[in-house]
Design an enzyme around this catalytic site. Structure first.
Site: not given
Length: 650
Positions: A473, A392
């Site tokens: 992350d 995306d």
């Protein structure tokens, strides 16, 4: 006199309701905008390198290879539900809507069903696109029009559906709150009679054939009051099968044969499948010498099997970027049940590999990342670095040049952790120099590069297992992994986050935190790598702060920049209260005022945040924590902004 909630809503929607009749009248008294598109007559030119040119664009036709972690027949069996048995009998399509259930069926076979267990993720308008000849399910999508922004995606999606497709729409829970007039009008043009009347917690369903508004059926059930939902409502329609579509009159080449088959199987790809002047998969960038470091730096796109249209958009932006090497791109698809994402890879001409999911939610994503990174370093044995993208993300035209130019910094500086194309604070109003780089203590992700040594020696052995439902992350940002190292980021991002659906994002979140990020659009931009080593960077930052205009701290949520200094590129400095490394109270309030990233603390270097304010570079210095606060005049009181008090609950 008291006015009921329904009277108020009716007043707001009066124009839309009246508009139903005006648009329906215009449809029957004007040329039909849904006429089948004409056949293209474009000339295809073959190049010596195997590329093709279509309508001025150029596409590489490299062969796709696929690595599957499950037998191919398993995926084919999972796809069988797409293909309805062909016969001469009419297609009977039903759509059912209620608070707890949205369901769509073709000839009594359910092709879409979303129940109450889906929670908020299943709320909104569900759409199924059905082949008008075979009855095969071509696409499904969901638009949570309860939240802001989803109606714009719905509008674009409806306009991209091809003539003669059958479209069924069903609502689960609530769909009216942010369903704007433009989307409603598009549905009216398709033949809806009731959509203009849809209000809070009403239920509504519709079945239509694109291009034949007189064949449309829709139904609506009113909510009895503000706190309750309308009863379940079902609409059904019967359609004669239209003549078999032989596809567009495209050139008889392997690429267009493949594209024709792709467009016959899937819908929702808009211009890619139009017959008249079909665009190239991606326009080829202007000829240029190979970029240093990029021939041996592969790129992996992290993709799910549920967002193939996002994947195509991301791939097209990468292929259009200067210095792209398609054979270096691998798409890692999480999931083994659906073929569409893999078919996108075949159409574009890049390699795909599949990951059999393990764990769930954020843990599933984390395990996919480990699988993909391990596979990339194993597959490209000479690669010392890998670029990681997500499905995306758009890539800037200088995406590969950015990494090519910045990579030597990572190679030579042991105090660096990664290079990222994304700046967490890089909004349109907070950026100003496409050549500028920063050092930051947080790992931004969203288009980033890491080294083989870091992954193989440090991260891979310690990667969280399937039982840990952690964000990968966030784990990488922990200092036990980062070890005080920093990442290089640009002032103006080289990626743009466009995804509005996913595990951790929806339309409202996308609009609030990502939509206004700036993406570099200058293909000739070259970042400046001078003064980026740890010592040189700090010395340059000290010089900038010492020469900066000190901002007044009395009106923090105002501009704070004197009119005479706006857009003059004058360095600015603002001193704010920051007593320790973990004291971010003032920064988070300031970030909220200035419409920067305020969900958590990102994008800082030794207690300093750098960006642009009113066309000027600014350094916000945490005082007394930051070593750069030594430049603050003794008499100056640093800015303090208290966090709002939390409401006490009993």
């Amino acid at each position: 006199m008291a006015v009921s909630w329904r009277v108020l809503v009716n007043t707001v929607l009066l124009i839309t309701v009246v508009g139903n009749f005006a648009f329906l009248y215009s449809m029957y008294n004007a040329p039909n905008r849904y006429h089948p598109e004409g056949h293209g007559t474009d000339v295809m030119t073959m190049y010596e390198d195997g590329d093709i040119s279509i309508a001025g664009g150029r596409v590489n036709m490299a062969t796709t290879t696929t690595t599957a972690t499950t037998p191919q027949h398993t995926m084919a069996e999972a796809e069988d539900k797409r293909a309805h048995v062909q016969s001469s009998e009419p297609l009977r399509v039903r759509a059912y809507s209620s608070k707890a259930l949205a369901r769509i069926s073709v000839n009594d076979d359910t092709v879409l069903e979303v129940g109450e267990s889906a929670g908020e993720a299943g709320r909104g308008i569900h759409v199924a696109v059905i082949n008008g000849h075979t009855g095969a399910l071509m696409d499904t999508n969901k638009f949570d029009t309860y939240v802001e922004g989803a109606d714009l995606r719905l509008l674009s999606y409806l306009r991209g559906i091809h003539p003669n497709r059958i479209v069924a729409l069903a609502v689960r829970d609530e769909a009216s709150f942010h369903l704007g007039n433009d989307a409603r009008m598009e549905l009216i043009k398709m033949g809806s009679i009731k959509i203009g009347q849809l209000q809070w917690r009403d239920t509504w369903a519709m079945v239509a054939r694109v291009g034949s508004p007189d064949k449309t059926s829709d139904a609506l059930a009113r909510a009895p009051d503000f706190n309750h939902w309308g009863e379940g409502v079902e609409v059904s329609a019967e359609f004669e099968r239209h003549a078999e579509d032989n596809g567009c009159n495209w050139p008889d080449t392997p690429h267009f044969k493949q594209r024709r088959a792709f467009c016959a199987r899937y819908d929702g790809y808009g211009e890619l499948c139009r017959c008249d002047h079909p665009p190239a998969i991606a326009p080829s960038p202007s000829p240029a010498p190979p970029l240093p470091n990029m021939a041996t730096t592969p790129l992996v796109i992290m993709a799910s099997e549920n967002r193939p249209k996002y994947l195509l958009r991301s791939l097209r932006s990468l292929l259009a970027a200067q210095g792209c090497i398609p054979s270096n791109i691998v798409v890692s698809i999480d999931g083994v049940d659906k073929m569409e994402a893999e078919d996108v890879c075949k159409l574009v001409g890049v390699t795909a590999m599949r990951h059999r999911p393990t764990s769930e939610k954020n843990g599933r994503i984390s395990q996919h990342y480990k699988f993909a990174l391990t596979a990339m370093f194993d597959r490209f044995k000479d690669a010392e670095h890998v670029i990681v993208m997500e499905e995306d993300l758009d890539a800037a035209p200088d995406f590969f040049r950015f990494f090519s130019t910045a990579l030597p910094l990572l190679k030579s500086d042991p105090t660096l952790y990664c290079i990222s194309a994304w700046n967490d604070q890089g909004y349109t109003h907070s950026t100003g120099d496409v050549t500028r780089l920063y050092r930051v203590e947080t790992m931004p992700g969203l288009g980033w590069l890491l080294s083989r040594r870091l992954y193989k020696q440090e991260l891979e052995p310690r990667w969280p297992g399937p039982d840990k439902l952690w964000d990968w992350d966030m784990w990488m940002r922990m200092n036990e992994n980062r070890k005080d190292r920093e990442c290089i980021v640009p002032d103006v991002s080289r990626t743009f986050h466009f995804g509005a659906t996913g595990l951790n994002v929806n339309d409202y979140f996308q609009k609030l935190y990502f939509a206004k990020h700036r993406l570099n659009d200058d293909p000739t931009a070259v970042v400046n790598t001078q003064d980026m080593t740890a010592e040189a960077y700090d010395a340059a930052l000290r010089r900038q702060i010492a020469a900066s205009h000190i901002l007044d701290t009395q009106q923090p949520c105002g501009t704070m920049v004197p009119d005479a200094l706006e857009n003059t590129n004058t360095p600015l400095v603002l001193y704010m209260t920051m007593k320790s490394a973990g004291d971010h109270e003032t920064w988070l309030q300031l970030a909220k005022c200035w419409h920067l990233w305020d969900l958590d603390v990102r994008g800082f270097h030794k207690g300093v945040w750098r960006f642009y304010r009113k066309g000027n570079p600014i350094a916000v210095v945490g005082t007394p924590y930051s070593p750069f606060s030594s430049h603050k005049p003794d008499a100056l009181e640093p800015l303090f902004m208290a966090a709002p008090k939390k409401k006490q609950t009993r």
